[in-house]
Motif scaffolding. Structure first.
Motif, PDB file in Angstrom:
ATOM      1  N   THR A 223      11.843  -9.948  -8.314  1.00 21.10           N
ATOM      2  CA  THR A 223      10.762  -9.342  -7.548  1.00 21.10           C
ATOM      3  C   THR A 223      10.942  -7.821  -7.584  1.00 21.10           C
ATOM      4  O   THR A 223      11.919  -7.309  -8.105  1.00 21.10           O
ATOM      5  CB  THR A 223      10.793  -9.814  -6.084  1.00 21.10           C
ATOM      6  OG1 THR A 223      12.052  -9.442  -5.508  1.00 21.10           O
ATOM      7  CG2 THR A 223      10.595 -11.304  -5.978  1.00 21.10           C
ATOM      8  N   GLU A 224       9.969  -7.136  -7.016  1.00 20.79           N
ATOM      9  CA  GLU A 224      10.046  -5.678  -6.889  1.00 20.79           C
ATOM     10  C   GLU A 224      10.237  -4.984  -8.230  1.00 20.79           C
ATOM     11  O   GLU A 224      11.146  -4.189  -8.427  1.00 20.79           O
ATOM     12  CB  GLU A 224      11.168  -5.276  -5.922  1.00 20.79           C
ATOM     13  CG  GLU A 224      10.971  -5.816  -4.521  1.00 20.79           C
ATOM     14  CD  GLU A 224      12.119  -5.445  -3.598  1.00 20.79           C
ATOM     15  OE1 GLU A 224      12.922  -4.578  -3.992  1.00 20.79           O
ATOM     16  OE2 GLU A 224      12.202  -6.001  -2.511  1.00 20.79           O
ATOM     17  N   ALA A 225       9.352  -5.290  -9.172  1.00 19.85           N
ATOM     18  CA  ALA A 225       9.388  -4.619 -10.468  1.00 19.85           C
ATOM     19  C   ALA A 225       8.758  -3.238 -10.356  1.00 19.85           C
ATOM     20  O   ALA A 225       7.841  -3.014  -9.561  1.00 19.85           O
ATOM     21  CB  ALA A 225       8.637  -5.449 -11.503  1.00 19.85           C
ATOM     22  N   ASP A 226       9.280  -2.291 -11.136  1.00 21.48           N
ATOM     23  CA  ASP A 226       8.728  -0.936 -11.169  1.00 21.48           C
ATOM     24  C   ASP A 226       8.204  -0.651 -12.567  1.00 21.48           C
ATOM     25  O   ASP A 226       8.931  -0.791 -13.553  1.00 21.48           O
ATOM     26  CB  ASP A 226       9.803   0.087 -10.797  1.00 21.48           C
ATOM     27  CG  ASP A 226      10.162   0.009  -9.328  1.00 21.48           C
ATOM     28  OD1 ASP A 226       9.354   0.453  -8.506  1.00 21.48           O
ATOM     29  OD2 ASP A 226      11.244  -0.511  -9.004  1.00 21.48           O
ATOM     30  N   ILE A 227       6.935  -0.262 -12.640  1.00 21.78           N
ATOM     31  CA  ILE A 227       6.309   0.052 -13.917  1.00 21.78           C
ATOM     32  C   ILE A 227       5.949   1.531 -13.924  1.00 21.78           C
ATOM     33  O   ILE A 227       5.239   2.007 -13.030  1.00 21.78           O
ATOM     34  CB  ILE A 227       5.050  -0.805 -14.173  1.00 21.78           C
ATOM     35  CG1 ILE A 227       5.442  -2.283 -14.287  1.00 21.78           C
ATOM     36  CG2 ILE A 227       4.354  -0.371 -15.458  1.00 21.78           C
ATOM     37  CD1 ILE A 227       5.220  -3.106 -13.086  1.00 21.78           C
ATOM     38  N   HIS A 258       5.421  -8.086  -6.843  1.00 21.67           N
ATOM     39  CA  HIS A 258       5.595  -6.888  -6.004  1.00 21.67           C
ATOM     40  C   HIS A 258       5.730  -5.647  -6.888  1.00 21.67           C
ATOM     41  O   HIS A 258       6.543  -4.757  -6.622  1.00 21.67           O
ATOM     42  CB  HIS A 258       6.810  -7.036  -5.083  1.00 21.67           C
ATOM     43  CG  HIS A 258       6.743  -8.251  -4.207  1.00 21.67           C
ATOM     44  ND1 HIS A 258       5.989  -8.294  -3.061  1.00 21.67           N
ATOM     45  CD2 HIS A 258       7.318  -9.473  -4.331  1.00 21.67           C
ATOM     46  CE1 HIS A 258       6.110  -9.493  -2.499  1.00 21.67           C
ATOM     47  NE2 HIS A 258       6.903 -10.227  -3.249  1.00 21.67           N
ATOM     48  N   ALA A 259       4.940  -5.614  -7.965  1.00 20.69           N
ATOM     49  CA  ALA A 259       5.016  -4.510  -8.920  1.00 20.69           C
ATOM     50  C   ALA A 259       4.470  -3.235  -8.298  1.00 20.69           C
ATOM     51  O   ALA A 259       3.439  -3.240  -7.633  1.00 20.69           O
ATOM     52  CB  ALA A 259       4.228  -4.854 -10.185  1.00 20.69           C
ATOM     53  N   GLU A 260       5.194  -2.151  -8.515  1.00 18.58           N
ATOM     54  CA  GLU A 260       4.743  -0.833  -8.094  1.00 18.58           C
ATOM     55  C   GLU A 260       4.540   0.008  -9.346  1.00 18.58           C
ATOM     56  O   GLU A 260       5.374   0.013 -10.247  1.00 18.58           O
ATOM     57  CB  GLU A 260       5.764  -0.174  -7.168  1.00 18.58           C
ATOM     58  CG  GLU A 260       5.935  -0.915  -5.861  1.00 18.58           C
ATOM     59  CD  GLU A 260       6.022   0.038  -4.667  1.00 18.58           C
ATOM     60  OE1 GLU A 260       6.143   1.256  -4.891  1.00 18.58           O
ATOM     61  OE2 GLU A 260       5.974  -0.455  -3.540  1.00 18.58           O
ATOM     62  N   PHE A 261       3.420   0.724  -9.382  1.00 18.47           N
ATOM     63  CA  PHE A 261       3.061   1.499 -10.558  1.00 18.47           C
ATOM     64  C   PHE A 261       3.181   2.988 -10.270  1.00 18.47           C
ATOM     65  O   PHE A 261       2.640   3.493  -9.284  1.00 18.47           O
ATOM     66  CB  PHE A 261       1.629   1.182 -10.988  1.00 18.47           C
ATOM     67  CG  PHE A 261       1.443  -0.214 -11.524  1.00 18.47           C
ATOM     68  CD1 PHE A 261       1.532  -0.472 -12.885  1.00 18.47           C
ATOM     69  CD2 PHE A 261       1.195  -1.276 -10.661  1.00 18.47           C
ATOM     70  CE1 PHE A 261       1.365  -1.759 -13.376  1.00 18.47           C
ATOM     71  CE2 PHE A 261       1.022  -2.562 -11.137  1.00 18.47           C
ATOM     72  CZ  PHE A 261       1.108  -2.805 -12.502  1.00 18.47           C
ATOM     73  N   LEU A 262       3.898   3.665 -11.153  1.00 19.93           N
ATOM     74  CA  LEU A 262       4.026   5.115 -11.087  1.00 19.93           C
ATOM     75  C   LEU A 262       3.478   5.673 -12.394  1.00 19.93           C
ATOM     76  O   LEU A 262       3.881   5.239 -13.475  1.00 19.93           O
ATOM     77  CB  LEU A 262       5.500   5.510 -10.923  1.00 19.93           C
ATOM     78  CG  LEU A 262       5.841   6.989 -11.015  1.00 19.93           C
ATOM     79  CD1 LEU A 262       5.210   7.757  -9.867  1.00 19.93           C
ATOM     80  CD2 LEU A 262       7.353   7.184 -10.992  1.00 19.93           C
ATOM     81  N   VAL A 263       2.528   6.597 -12.298  1.00 22.28           N
ATOM     82  CA  VAL A 263       1.931   7.197 -13.485  1.00 22.28           C
ATOM     83  C   VAL A 263       2.399   8.640 -13.605  1.00 22.28           C
ATOM     84  O   VAL A 263       2.353   9.399 -12.632  1.00 22.28           O
ATOM     85  CB  VAL A 263       0.389   7.147 -13.426  1.00 22.28           C
ATOM     86  CG1 VAL A 263      -0.221   7.917 -14.592  1.00 22.28           C
ATOM     87  CG2 VAL A 263      -0.093   5.697 -13.447  1.00 22.28           C
ATOM     88  N   ILE A 264       2.878   8.997 -14.792  1.00 23.12           N
ATOM     89  CA  ILE A 264       3.240  10.381 -15.083  1.00 23.12           C
ATOM     90  C   ILE A 264       2.279  10.877 -16.156  1.00 23.12           C
ATOM     91  O   ILE A 264       2.366  10.479 -17.326  1.00 23.12           O
ATOM     92  CB  ILE A 264       4.702  10.498 -15.564  1.00 23.12           C
ATOM     93  CG1 ILE A 264       5.652   9.935 -14.498  1.00 23.12           C
ATOM     94  CG2 ILE A 264       5.050  11.953 -15.872  1.00 23.12           C
ATOM     95  CD1 ILE A 264       7.106   9.930 -14.898  1.00 23.12           C
TER      96      ILE A 264
END
Length: 290
Positions: A223-227, A258-264
């Motif tokens: 769980t709690e993957a970070d993309i 529970h993926a959270e997405f961070l865009v750079i």
């Protein structure tokens, strides 16, 4: 007293400037090169010696260290006390902390009825999910590729310290290759390929999102993957990101994993907030690439 880098440079009889030694020291600490065999360390240092690209990336990564801290804090935070630890001490610290956390979680979930204890072992199997980096490699990103890869170097430490798999998925309008670094450990062959990999064309985001969903499905107990998505900000299928199909895929990834997405994004003026509605946070690299 000589540190590990000085000893290795002397051992392998290579000439480095003091600046290059600092860059190599940064990589040694962030990529946990002390875990490699002597032969692998020799390979890495020789590659560093011959690869101007890797040296430039290390220089930029060192310069960006403070900025990357802010980005890394959007992945499960590392407390200040933990930041001060390093090497073997750091690994032991995390192992003890995670063992305590698992025991505490299991104790909270145990249900007692009479003299019977119901222990949810299946729940306890779930672990923090992977860090998945989607790296746009296109004509438009050609000028920023090395800078983006420099930022990624610092993320190996986070994956390693949290015992999380680190995936790097270069993409244009499709996915040609991807790299998996188990628990953030360096695989020299894949690492070299990642540093040297370049693609051309235009970028499409939907194919890489579907690919990421497949990676998450392979990690059923996590769980709690970070993309983290590195992008110029103008994918050719951007308008489809607001469509029903894309929203259904993204909502499922957020709900199930529970993926959270961070865009750079490279430039703020290229970034379409509506198309990247699913991003929990966004950073802009304008200052870094000037």
């Amino acid at each position: 007293m000589k540190d590990a880098i000085e000893s290795l440079i002397e051992k392998f009889d290579l000439e480095f400037t003091s600046e290059q030694r600092d860059f190599l020291r940064f990589l040694y600490e962030n990529l946990h090169l002390e875990e490699l065999s002597d032969k692998e360390q020799h390979f890495f240092i020789d590659y560093f010696y011959k690869s101007e690209t890797l040296r430039n990336m290390a220089a930029f990564a060192l310069e960006l260290a403070d900025s990357m801290r802010e980005i890394c804090e959007n992945i499960p935070a590392i407390e200040q006390a933990e930041r001060l630890a390093n090497g073997k001490e750091q690994r032991l610290y995390y192992e003890r902390k995670q063992q305590v956390a698992r025991r505490q979680k299991l104790n909270r979930q145990i249900i007692k009825k009479g003299n019977i204890l119901y222990i949810p072992f299946d729940e306890n199997k779930k672990e923090t999910g992977p860090i998945i980096i989607c790296l746009e490699q296109t004509n438009g990103m050609a000028a920023y590729t090395d800078i983006c890869k420099s930022m990624i170097l610092s993320l190996f430490m986070n994956a390693h310290s949290e015992h999380r798999d680190l995936y790097i998925v270069p993409y244009d309008c499709q996915i040609h290759v991807h790299y998996r670094f188990e628990n953030g450990h360096i695989n020299l062959s894949d690492f070299k390929d990642f540093i040297e990999y370049k693609a051309k064309g235009e970028a499409a985001v939907l194919p890489v999102l579907h690919f990421v969903k497949g990676l998450l499905q392979e990690n059923q107990h996590c769980t709690e993957a970070d993309i983290i998505i590195f992008t110029e900000g103008t994918p050719i299928d951007g308008q489809h990101l607001v469509g029903k199909q894309a929203k259904a895929v993204l909502d499922e990834m957020k709900r199930k994993y529970h993926a959270e997405f961070l865009v750079i994004a490279m430039h703020e003026h290229n970034f379409n907030e509506q198309q990247f509605w699913f991003a929990n946070k966004a950073f802009f690299a304008d200052d870094a690439i000037q």
